[in-house]
Design a protein around this motif. Structure first.
Motif, PDB file in Angstrom:
ATOM      1  N   GLU A 250       0.830  35.799 -19.176  1.00  0.00           N
ATOM      2  CA  GLU A 250       0.752  34.709 -20.148  1.00  0.00           C
ATOM      3  C   GLU A 250      -0.626  34.061 -20.128  1.00  0.00           C
ATOM      4  O   GLU A 250      -1.267  33.968 -19.085  1.00  0.00           O
ATOM      5  CB  GLU A 250       1.796  33.631 -19.817  1.00  0.00           C
ATOM      6  CG  GLU A 250       3.208  34.061 -20.127  1.00  0.00           C
ATOM      7  CD  GLU A 250       4.198  32.918 -19.920  1.00  0.00           C
ATOM      8  OE1 GLU A 250       3.798  31.864 -19.370  1.00  0.00           O
ATOM      9  OE2 GLU A 250       5.362  33.089 -20.325  1.00  0.00           O
ATOM     10  N   MET A 251      -1.045  33.592 -21.304  1.00  0.00           N
ATOM     11  CA  MET A 251      -2.259  32.778 -21.386  1.00  0.00           C
ATOM     12  C   MET A 251      -1.835  31.401 -21.888  1.00  0.00           C
ATOM     13  O   MET A 251      -1.144  31.304 -22.911  1.00  0.00           O
ATOM     14  CB  MET A 251      -3.249  33.412 -22.352  1.00  0.00           C
ATOM     15  CG  MET A 251      -4.556  32.694 -22.420  1.00  0.00           C
ATOM     16  SD  MET A 251      -5.721  33.615 -23.406  1.00  0.00           S
ATOM     17  CE  MET A 251      -7.039  32.440 -23.493  1.00  0.00           C
ATOM     18  N   ARG A 252      -2.238  30.349 -21.195  1.00  0.00           N
ATOM     19  CA  ARG A 252      -1.814  28.985 -21.534  1.00  0.00           C
ATOM     20  C   ARG A 252      -3.012  28.050 -21.625  1.00  0.00           C
ATOM     21  O   ARG A 252      -4.043  28.277 -20.987  1.00  0.00           O
ATOM     22  CB  ARG A 252      -0.872  28.431 -20.454  1.00  0.00           C
ATOM     23  CG  ARG A 252       0.473  29.104 -20.453  1.00  0.00           C
ATOM     24  CD  ARG A 252       1.438  28.467 -19.464  1.00  0.00           C
ATOM     25  NE  ARG A 252       2.754  29.043 -19.665  1.00  0.00           N
ATOM     26  CZ  ARG A 252       3.652  28.569 -20.509  1.00  0.00           C
ATOM     27  NH1 ARG A 252       3.396  27.476 -21.202  1.00  0.00           N
ATOM     28  NH2 ARG A 252       4.807  29.161 -20.672  1.00  0.00           N
ATOM     29  N   LEU A 253      -2.850  27.003 -22.420  1.00  0.00           N
ATOM     30  CA  LEU A 253      -3.779  25.883 -22.409  1.00  0.00           C
ATOM     31  C   LEU A 253      -2.922  24.671 -22.066  1.00  0.00           C
ATOM     32  O   LEU A 253      -2.132  24.216 -22.894  1.00  0.00           O
ATOM     33  CB  LEU A 253      -4.439  25.719 -23.787  1.00  0.00           C
ATOM     34  CG  LEU A 253      -5.457  24.585 -23.905  1.00  0.00           C
ATOM     35  CD1 LEU A 253      -6.678  24.819 -23.008  1.00  0.00           C
ATOM     36  CD2 LEU A 253      -5.899  24.415 -25.355  1.00  0.00           C
ATOM     37  N   GLY A 254      -3.038  24.174 -20.845  1.00  0.00           N
ATOM     38  CA  GLY A 254      -2.116  23.133 -20.403  1.00  0.00           C
ATOM     39  C   GLY A 254      -0.691  23.660 -20.477  1.00  0.00           C
ATOM     40  O   GLY A 254      -0.391  24.749 -19.978  1.00  0.00           O
ATOM     41  N   ASP A 255       0.181  22.903 -21.148  1.00  0.00           N
ATOM     42  CA  ASP A 255       1.584  23.312 -21.295  1.00  0.00           C
ATOM     43  C   ASP A 255       1.786  24.304 -22.443  1.00  0.00           C
ATOM     44  O   ASP A 255       2.877  24.845 -22.610  1.00  0.00           O
ATOM     45  CB  ASP A 255       2.469  22.086 -21.595  1.00  0.00           C
ATOM     46  CG  ASP A 255       2.638  21.235 -20.351  1.00  0.00           C
ATOM     47  OD1 ASP A 255       2.335  21.748 -19.260  1.00  0.00           O
ATOM     48  OD2 ASP A 255       3.042  20.071 -20.490  1.00  0.00           O
ATOM     49  N   GLN A 256       0.769  24.469 -23.267  1.00  0.00           N
ATOM     50  CA  GLN A 256       0.952  25.262 -24.497  1.00  0.00           C
ATOM     51  C   GLN A 256       0.775  26.757 -24.222  1.00  0.00           C
ATOM     52  O   GLN A 256      -0.266  27.188 -23.707  1.00  0.00           O
ATOM     53  CB  GLN A 256      -0.068  24.821 -25.552  1.00  0.00           C
ATOM     54  CG  GLN A 256       0.162  25.444 -26.916  1.00  0.00           C
ATOM     55  CD  GLN A 256      -0.766  24.845 -27.975  1.00  0.00           C
ATOM     56  OE1 GLN A 256      -1.733  24.147 -27.659  1.00  0.00           O
ATOM     57  NE2 GLN A 256      -0.471  25.140 -29.232  1.00  0.00           N
ATOM     58  N   LEU A 257       1.796  27.540 -24.591  1.00  0.00           N
ATOM     59  CA  LEU A 257       1.695  28.996 -24.471  1.00  0.00           C
ATOM     60  C   LEU A 257       0.871  29.518 -25.638  1.00  0.00           C
ATOM     61  O   LEU A 257       1.242  29.351 -26.804  1.00  0.00           O
ATOM     62  CB  LEU A 257       3.099  29.636 -24.489  1.00  0.00           C
ATOM     63  CG  LEU A 257       3.138  31.158 -24.456  1.00  0.00           C
ATOM     64  CD1 LEU A 257       2.561  31.708 -23.149  1.00  0.00           C
ATOM     65  CD2 LEU A 257       4.558  31.681 -24.675  1.00  0.00           C
ATOM     66  N   LEU A 258      -0.274  30.150 -25.329  1.00  0.00           N
ATOM     67  CA  LEU A 258      -1.123  30.696 -26.394  1.00  0.00           C
ATOM     68  C   LEU A 258      -0.743  32.133 -26.716  1.00  0.00           C
ATOM     69  O   LEU A 258      -0.923  32.593 -27.834  1.00  0.00           O
ATOM     70  CB  LEU A 258      -2.601  30.637 -25.987  1.00  0.00           C
ATOM     71  CG  LEU A 258      -3.133  29.246 -25.635  1.00  0.00           C
ATOM     72  CD1 LEU A 258      -4.612  29.313 -25.295  1.00  0.00           C
ATOM     73  CD2 LEU A 258      -2.901  28.264 -26.783  1.00  0.00           C
ATOM     74  N   GLY A 259      -0.241  32.860 -25.696  1.00  0.00           N
ATOM     75  CA  GLY A 259       0.154  34.241 -25.953  1.00  0.00           C
ATOM     76  C   GLY A 259       0.248  35.047 -24.678  1.00  0.00           C
ATOM     77  O   GLY A 259       0.230  34.494 -23.567  1.00  0.00           O
ATOM     78  N   THR A 260       0.381  36.361 -24.856  1.00  0.00           N
ATOM     79  CA  THR A 260       0.441  37.273 -23.708  1.00  0.00           C
ATOM     80  C   THR A 260      -0.564  38.391 -23.914  1.00  0.00           C
ATOM     81  O   THR A 260      -0.888  38.751 -25.046  1.00  0.00           O
ATOM     82  CB  THR A 260       1.845  37.897 -23.561  1.00  0.00           C
ATOM     83  OG1 THR A 260       2.149  38.643 -24.743  1.00  0.00           O
ATOM     84  CG2 THR A 260       2.908  36.838 -23.325  1.00  0.00           C
ATOM     85  N   TYR A 261      -1.043  38.944 -22.789  1.00  0.00           N
ATOM     86  CA  TYR A 261      -2.031  40.027 -22.868  1.00  0.00           C
ATOM     87  C   TYR A 261      -1.784  41.019 -21.741  1.00  0.00           C
ATOM     88  O   TYR A 261      -1.158  40.694 -20.724  1.00  0.00           O
ATOM     89  CB  TYR A 261      -3.459  39.470 -22.783  1.00  0.00           C
ATOM     90  CG  TYR A 261      -3.754  38.813 -21.460  1.00  0.00           C
ATOM     91  CD1 TYR A 261      -3.353  37.493 -21.207  1.00  0.00           C
ATOM     92  CD2 TYR A 261      -4.394  39.518 -20.442  1.00  0.00           C
ATOM     93  CE1 TYR A 261      -3.587  36.897 -19.973  1.00  0.00           C
ATOM     94  CE2 TYR A 261      -4.630  38.928 -19.210  1.00  0.00           C
ATOM     95  CZ  TYR A 261      -4.227  37.616 -18.986  1.00  0.00           C
ATOM     96  OH  TYR A 261      -4.452  37.034 -17.765  1.00  0.00           O
TER      97      TYR A 261
END
Ligand SMILES: Cc1cc2nc3c(=O)[nH]c(=O)nc-3n(C[C@H](O)[C@H](O)[C@H](O)COP(=O)(O)OP(=O)(O)OC[C@H]3O[C@@H](n4cnc5c(N)ncnc54)[C@H](O)[C@@H]3O)c2cc1C
Length: 316
Positions: A250-261
């Motif tokens: 997972e890629m996150r910014l704080g609590d926000q899930l930005l996506g997966t890679y």
């Protein structure tokens, strides 16, 4: 289909096609298997692409295919359903559009399958995706310069989006669709740039004459806008890799899930012989950087095969 290909490339977008050109020019036998669902298909033009600025996506892929084919790359218009280990190669299972199935055998596999965007669930939003519902200032920002722009705030990325789009228009509003926290410093930054903040949530988009006219709030009020900036959740497409047990992070910014890679080291996945390039490994990658990654990883694969070829000759 008994041929043993040097490389099977899964996905024929910018990353896969660039890799195909590099590998075919190195006289590697290459098959590109692609089912024609590139991420930017909803957009009418590709921007920020040196030498081909503002080309329709399908036209850019057509040019890339012709370039790879001229050096001998082969194309299958089909879907890869699985990649699995065989004796000293990989078996790539392929479903053609007419439901025929087949297995491609390859010494190396390059995964260039891109990613999919999960959109916020708001009535009318999906229909405008890639038109006046946007996610990226570099892809579409110039096209909405000086427009009335609303940023749909679903997490901390919205503050970044608002500040970036403010460079393109004096009329930017951040609409807090949910109640993600806004720090005092962030609120001050937005105020200094004259970016208004309105509390949501949004219930639906208002469309007039096939163009975005505004967004309706739960309160019944309407916020007029010509472009809506959203954060999508961008997920790497790797279902076909289940047999080799590769998984995403997972890629996150704080609590926000930005996506997966899919994690890679210089294009190499955790499974020796399987490589990856483009959006599948980097959700921020644009078309030109995906193309660049395809070229770079293709060179790594070619070097890997060159060493193996030399070792096999030594043992022959
Ligand atoms: C609406 C929108 C507009 C955009 N506009 C721009 C822009 O203007 N400029 C810019 O630089 N970037 C833009 N982007 C980002 C751009 O789409 C990506 O950077 C780019 O598509 C990544 O290239 P890729 O080759 O990694 O993946 P893709 O281009 O998505 O290509 C992946 C290919 O793999 C195929 N595939 C996937 N799974 C399988 C499977 N199992 N079997 C066979 N084939 C498979 C897909 O069908 C697809 O053809 C935009 C994105 C969106 C969402």
């Amino acid at each position: 289909m008994n041929k043993l290909w040097d490389v099977a490339i899964v996905g024929g977008g910018a990353a896969g096609l660039s890799a195909a050109i590099t590998l075919a020019r190195s006289r590697r036998s290459v098959v590109v298997i692609d089912d024609h669902r590139p991420r930017n298909a909803p957009a009418d033009r590709v921007h920020n692409y040196l030498g081909r600025e503002s080309t329709p996506p399908a036209e850019l892929f057509g040019i890339g295919r012709d370039e790879a084919a001229q050096y001998g790359a082969t194309f299958h218009d089909a879907q890869v359903t699985s990649v699995s280990h065989a004796d000293n190669h990989f078996d790539v299972s392929v479903n053609f559009q007419d439901n025929r199935t087949s297995t491609v055998h390859a010494r190396r596999v390059l995964v260039a399958t891109g990613a999919v965007d999960e959109l916020p669930e708001i009535e009318g939003l999906a229909e405008r995706w890639g038109r006046d519902v946007l996610h990226c200032a570099y892809c579409h920002g110039w096209e909405v310069r000086d427009h009335t722009i609303t940023v749909l705030g679903t997490g901390p990325l919205a503050v970044h989006h608002a500040l970036i789009f403010r460079q393109l228009s004096e009329n930017v509003t951040l609409l807090r669709h949910n109640d993600f926290p806004l720090s005092d410093e962030e609120a001050a930054q937005l105020a200094r740039r004259d970016i208004g903040v309105i509390d949501g949530p949004v219930t639906r988009l208002r469309i007039t004459d096939d163009a975005l006219a505004g967004v309706e709030l739960e309160t019944g009020a309407t916020v007029a806008c010509e472009a809506l900036v959203v954060a999508t959740v961008v997920s790497a497409r790797i279902d076909m890799l289940a047999p080799v047990r590769l998984t995403t992070q997972e890629m996150r910014l704080g609590d926000q899930l930005l996506g997966t890679y899919l994690p890679v080291a210089r294009g190499a996945t955790a499974v020796p012989g399987i490589y990856a390039a483009g959006n599948v490994t980097d959700i921020r990658a644009q078309v030109i950087t995906s193309a660049a990654a395809g070229t770079e990883v293709a060179a790594t694969i070619n070097a890997d095969l060159a060493v193996v070829d030399a070792q096999e000759l030594q043992h022959a």
